[in-house]
Design a protein around this motif. Structure first.
Motif, PDB file in Angstrom:
ATOM      1  N   UNK A   1      29.528  51.069  42.065  1.00  0.00           N
ATOM      2  CA  UNK A   1      30.004  52.319  42.553  1.00  0.00           C
ATOM      3  C   UNK A   1      30.171  51.856  44.328  1.00  0.00           C
ATOM      4  N   UNK A   2      29.159  51.036  44.808  1.00  0.00           N
ATOM      5  CA  UNK A   2      29.107  51.024  46.141  1.00  0.00           C
ATOM      6  C   UNK A   2      30.450  50.243  46.351  1.00  0.00           C
ATOM      7  N   UNK A   3      30.685  49.328  45.739  1.00  0.00           N
ATOM      8  CA  UNK A   3      31.941  48.561  45.866  1.00  0.00           C
ATOM      9  C   UNK A   3      33.138  49.436  45.929  1.00  0.00           C
ATOM     10  N   UNK A   4      33.410  50.093  44.737  1.00  0.00           N
ATOM     11  CA  UNK A   4      34.422  50.948  44.828  1.00  0.00           C
ATOM     12  C   UNK A   4      34.496  52.182  45.989  1.00  0.00           C
ATOM     13  N   UNK A   5      33.407  52.560  46.183  1.00  0.00           N
ATOM     14  CA  UNK A   5      33.360  53.445  47.373  1.00  0.00           C
ATOM     15  C   UNK A   5      33.572  53.184  48.621  1.00  0.00           C
ATOM     16  N   UNK A   6      32.922  51.778  49.099  1.00  0.00           N
ATOM     17  CA  UNK A   6      33.062  51.550  50.135  1.00  0.00           C
ATOM     18  C   UNK A   6      33.974  50.415  50.609  1.00  0.00           C
ATOM     19  N   UNK A   7      34.030  49.553  49.851  1.00  0.00           N
ATOM     20  CA  UNK A   7      35.092  48.194  49.799  1.00  0.00           C
ATOM     21  C   UNK A   7      36.612  48.338  49.489  1.00  0.00           C
ATOM     22  N   UNK A   8      36.643  48.980  48.286  1.00  0.00           N
ATOM     23  CA  UNK A   8      38.093  49.286  47.788  1.00  0.00           C
ATOM     24  C   UNK A   8      38.872  50.014  48.755  1.00  0.00           C
ATOM     25  N   UNK A   9      38.421  51.224  49.393  1.00  0.00           N
ATOM     26  CA  UNK A   9      39.418  51.799  50.354  1.00  0.00           C
ATOM     27  C   UNK A   9      39.906  51.030  51.662  1.00  0.00           C
ATOM     28  N   UNK A  10      38.947  49.994  52.055  1.00  0.00           N
ATOM     29  CA  UNK A  10      39.361  49.268  52.990  1.00  0.00           C
ATOM     30  C   UNK A  10      40.531  48.008  52.693  1.00  0.00           C
ATOM     31  N   UNK A  11      40.545  47.710  51.290  1.00  0.00           N
ATOM     32  CA  UNK A  11      41.446  46.841  50.735  1.00  0.00           C
ATOM     33  C   UNK A  11      42.676  47.582  50.693  1.00  0.00           C
ATOM     34  N   UNK A  12      42.628  49.047  50.341  1.00  0.00           N
ATOM     35  CA  UNK A  12      43.863  49.706  50.207  1.00  0.00           C
ATOM     36  C   UNK A  12      44.370  49.923  51.803  1.00  0.00           C
TER      37      UNK A  12
ATOM     38  N   UNK B   1      44.505  47.920  54.054  1.00  0.00           N
ATOM     39  CA  UNK B   1      45.123  46.847  54.331  1.00  0.00           C
ATOM     40  C   UNK B   1      46.161  46.462  53.435  1.00  0.00           C
ATOM     41  N   UNK B   2      46.506  47.459  52.567  1.00  0.00           N
ATOM     42  CA  UNK B   2      47.617  46.943  51.580  1.00  0.00           C
ATOM     43  C   UNK B   2      47.474  45.868  50.805  1.00  0.00           C
ATOM     44  N   UNK B   3      46.091  45.666  50.293  1.00  0.00           N
ATOM     45  CA  UNK B   3      45.813  44.767  49.285  1.00  0.00           C
ATOM     46  C   UNK B   3      45.612  45.002  48.019  1.00  0.00           C
ATOM     47  N   UNK B   4      45.450  46.272  47.687  1.00  0.00           N
ATOM     48  CA  UNK B   4      45.053  46.667  46.405  1.00  0.00           C
ATOM     49  C   UNK B   4      45.604  48.127  46.020  1.00  0.00           C
ATOM     50  N   UNK B   5      46.371  48.123  44.589  1.00  0.00           N
ATOM     51  CA  UNK B   5      47.101  49.182  44.386  1.00  0.00           C
ATOM     52  C   UNK B   5      46.269  50.729  44.588  1.00  0.00           C
ATOM     53  N   UNK B   6      46.861  51.746  44.652  1.00  0.00           N
ATOM     54  CA  UNK B   6      46.296  53.055  44.586  1.00  0.00           C
ATOM     55  C   UNK B   6      46.613  53.608  43.320  1.00  0.00           C
ATOM     56  N   UNK B   7      47.442  53.035  42.407  1.00  0.00           N
ATOM     57  CA  UNK B   7      47.892  53.758  41.339  1.00  0.00           C
ATOM     58  C   UNK B   7      48.138  52.555  40.288  1.00  0.00           C
ATOM     59  N   UNK B   8      48.163  52.811  38.758  1.00  0.00           N
ATOM     60  CA  UNK B   8      48.563  51.688  38.024  1.00  0.00           C
ATOM     61  C   UNK B   8      50.297  51.915  38.077  1.00  0.00           C
ATOM     62  N   UNK B   9      50.939  50.681  37.983  1.00  0.00           N
ATOM     63  CA  UNK B   9      52.436  50.908  37.814  1.00  0.00           C
ATOM     64  C   UNK B   9      52.854  50.563  36.472  1.00  0.00           C
ATOM     65  N   UNK B  10      51.825  49.751  35.492  1.00  0.00           N
ATOM     66  CA  UNK B  10      52.245  49.338  34.417  1.00  0.00           C
ATOM     67  C   UNK B  10      51.359  50.000  33.371  1.00  0.00           C
ATOM     68  N   UNK B  11      51.342  49.622  32.154  1.00  0.00           N
ATOM     69  CA  UNK B  11      50.632  50.074  31.130  1.00  0.00           C
ATOM     70  C   UNK B  11      49.710  49.003  30.404  1.00  0.00           C
ATOM     71  N   UNK B  12      50.162  47.832  30.466  1.00  0.00           N
ATOM     72  CA  UNK B  12      49.628  46.656  29.777  1.00  0.00           C
ATOM     73  C   UNK B  12      48.869  45.644  30.708  1.00  0.00           C
TER      74      UNK B  12
END
Lengths: 447, 447
Positions: free
Chosen positions: B400-411, B413-424
């Motif tokens: 939870x700490x990682x998701x709440x604190x680190x993932x938003x920073x990666x987003x 910076x354009x480094x991590x998706x905000x939504x899935x684009x595929x299904x598999x």
């Protein structure tokens, strides 16, 4: 005679048990690998308070896939996904003692028992197909007696593995830092003819201690194996007399090895065509039979009796003289059952194919809901069954008819539960939870 | 350098990756066999749009169960139950090529890929524990090179099995009565040194064609195996330089066998202690380290380097001189990694134990959310990683700490998706769906 509560399993065959069911408009063969199809069926059976759903299996592709809707999901994964989508119903699946390693099988069933909170049963088979042998590096399928010898040792090994953690081995004591009391986790150090397994299992003892041991063999080897190990037996009988003979024999055998015969439930298969009149039910069965394909049915029959019948006249008599005496052959009991039908009814080959199309040798009955309830009650009252494996000719609709029309009659007669009283499959079936063989024997209280 | 989207997996270890995590008040060791615990973790990772959850496995009980919360659910069943409780996230589990039969493994992963609608990955391991050998009838564990030889053939067999049904083999034509076009279902007739398998598989081709092939070996044999087979590699590196060397080497090896290096994703492990200041993060790591137990940590370290260190002074230097050169030893790369730490930092044995307590040799970083995001970005931009296997020191809270604190920073910076684009899972990872090797080669369009 006082009648006890019956046990009912739903035996799920993808599109139903009749070999032509997939060709009917009400079938859904396009969902054969869709897990929600099986989850929905299990949820219907659970809503009707069935003891369990049941799945057959063999680790090879049927050689008649051209004409049959086969080849779907693997049982362990299917069972798990069903357990995840249900809360009370048992989930019984088939795994082979011939083509698995005991450590792998023990882990998967223990894990299933944990994640289902104690609802798993293992249908123990030795597998009787040569095609399976060729998928596992064997030139020929091991002989019947050899397979049962391996099965005996396999059961010994997995039972030890399931017992290897005593029930109270996990402490999880944060303060002392001791997670498990290792004095209560036992190596099994099994050294036998077929297996050498050190153990212990890498999982705590599961809610039921062990999965419920289910078995279906009816040969001499099969019966003697069942008497020692089985807690539920799934069996095929065409007549009340045959079922009574089997029931009495298996209970006597259990007694003779020191077991309580109540700890072994006998569940014949029954495949019901249900109509508002008997004639309507029979007409429905005819409609299904009309969709069978001789190229498929003859191959099935040939496999069953061990003789190639494709050159014979479909409308001629069954050539009893070319069928060898039942011996070591695969599907021992099913082959004998075919010969019994021939002796009783002298059918043509086509008629025999139709007799077997419904449920591969299991009993097919066509009648009104009252007829079906009557025969279920008769078999239960006359010492032929502790319950039934219900094998709908078609699915998904076939189980709805049974649940809506037959189950209420069984309830009116006091034969079937209206609510679950337990939470585990053992509790549904009225079976004890076994103690670990490694646990200290409880001290008897003395006065 | 343009930075592409990173891939993030959540590597689930029951109470977290730090060996003492289960002793912390925020842990839940009593839920180690509770499937809802794992389902909830996967749902959190799915809500954060992670590529997959990941599970390690070995078919034997860890010999230090007294001090460690180990021995839980088996991966195939755990993966299935997680797939049933999620919709988009991939599910990657570990199975051994040394202790499984290819037909059984192929069936279970194909079934998992069907029931998850194409979200399964297989972490291919050869298993490096002697305890496992003793659960499968072997006196000694097969040597490293032998295990990789069997693994190569195993991959050949299961790949053929997964390809044995062409994608359009099932017709389900009610009218003609033809269920499958048997010209599109192929026997594999594999005859090799280790396996003889006729096939075909008894299931239609799955949504992804094959599970995503994941691998983690970093030895010479491991790297050359990965270059041929792996589509994602989970790897342990303590320094940027080591990770860069590995990344460049593995991509070059893939190229040298004719593969597109983009078809092979490199995912180092990272175990983050996160605080609002770097000092707070380090203090938290210290709190965890203070709960380690020398009897456990020393045993782990001894296993890793192949020398019994229990007689040495915990606060003395690590005795490099008694450790044999890294050769055929189990955990090749992990052992080398320990020797590298010793060479770089000259720790005492206790300090070394603490370094390894966090994630068994994977990289542990303590810092602010910005620090963690920075190091992730640096490794990605400097050719060390296509993404990360995130290994929270403790669970469930650590993710939870990682998701709440680190993932938003990666987003940001354009480094991590905000939504899935595929299904598999293949689509999440940007991997092609392989064609069946038995399918006719598509005709090129000509002008």
């Amino acid at each position: 005679m006082t009648v006890r509560q019956l046990h009912l399993n739903l035996f799920i065959y993808p599109d139903g048990h009749h070999e032509a069911a997939w060709r009917r408009p009400e079938s859904q063969p396009e969902r054969i690998t869709d897990i929600t199809y099986y989850q929905e069926l299990a949820q219907r059976a659970e809503a009707a308070k069935f003891d369990a759903v049941f799945f057959a299996d063999g680790p090879a592709l049927a050689d008649n896939i051209r004409y049959a809707a086969r080849g779907g999901l693997e049982p362990i994964t299917k069972m798990t996904a069903i357990a995840a989508a249900t809360e009370r119903i048992g989930v019984i699946g088939t795994s082979s003692t011939t083509y698995n390693e005991p450590y792998n099988l023990a882990r998967q069933f223990a894990s299933l028992d944990h994640l289902s909170n104690g609802r798993v049963g293992w249908n123990i088979v030795t597998t009787s197909s040569a095609a399976a042998a060729h998928n596992f590096g064997l030139d020929a399928h091991p002989a019947h007696a050899q397979r049962y010898e391996r099965a005996e040792e396999f059961l010994d090994v997995v039972t030890k593995l399931w017992d290897s953690w005593e029930d109270d081995a996990v402490l999880a004591d944060r303060e002392s830092g001791v997670y498990a009391d290792t004095d209560k986790i036992h190596r099994i150090d099994h050294e036998g003819r077929h297996f050498s397994v050190a153990g212990p299992l890498n999982a705590p003892r599961s809610p039921q201690g062990r999965p419920v041991y289910v078995q279906a063999g009816s040969s001499e080897d099969g019966r003697s194996f069942a008497a020692r190990w089985a807690e539920a037996i799934f069996t095929a009988h065409q007549t009340l007399e045959n079922a009574q003979e089997f029931y009495a024999d298996i209970k006597a055998r259990a007694r003779s090895v020191g077991r309580d015969p109540e700890g072994l439930k006998v569940l014949p298969g029954i495949s019901p065509f249900i109509g508002s009149t008997a004639a309507e039910a029979r007409a429905l069965e005819e409609e299904f039979n009309d969709l069978t394909q001789p190229a498929y049915s003859l191959k099935q029959l040939s496999n069953l009796v061990g003789v190639d019948l494709t050159a014979y006249d479909l409308d001629g008599p069954f050539p009893t003289e070319v069928v060898a005496p039942v011996g070591d052959r695969a599907f021992h009991s099913r082959s004998q059952l075919v010969l019994d039908i021939v002796a009783r009814e002298s059918p043509t080959i086509r008629q025999l194919c139709h007799r077997l199309a419904g449920a591969r040798g299991h009993r097919v009955v066509a009648g009104t809901p009252v007829d079906i309830a009557d025969t279920i009650q008769e078999w239960a009252e006359r010492g032929a069954a502790d319950g039934f494996n219900v094998m709908p000719p078609w699915l998904p609709g076939g189980i709805d008819v049974f649940i809506d029309e037959v189950v209420p009659l069984l309830r009116e007669r006091g034969l079937f539960r209206t609510e679950y009283t337990g939470t585990t499959l053992r509790e549904h079936l009225g079976l004890d939870r076994p103690a670990s063989q490694y646990a200290p024997t409880p001290q008897k209280e003395t006065a």
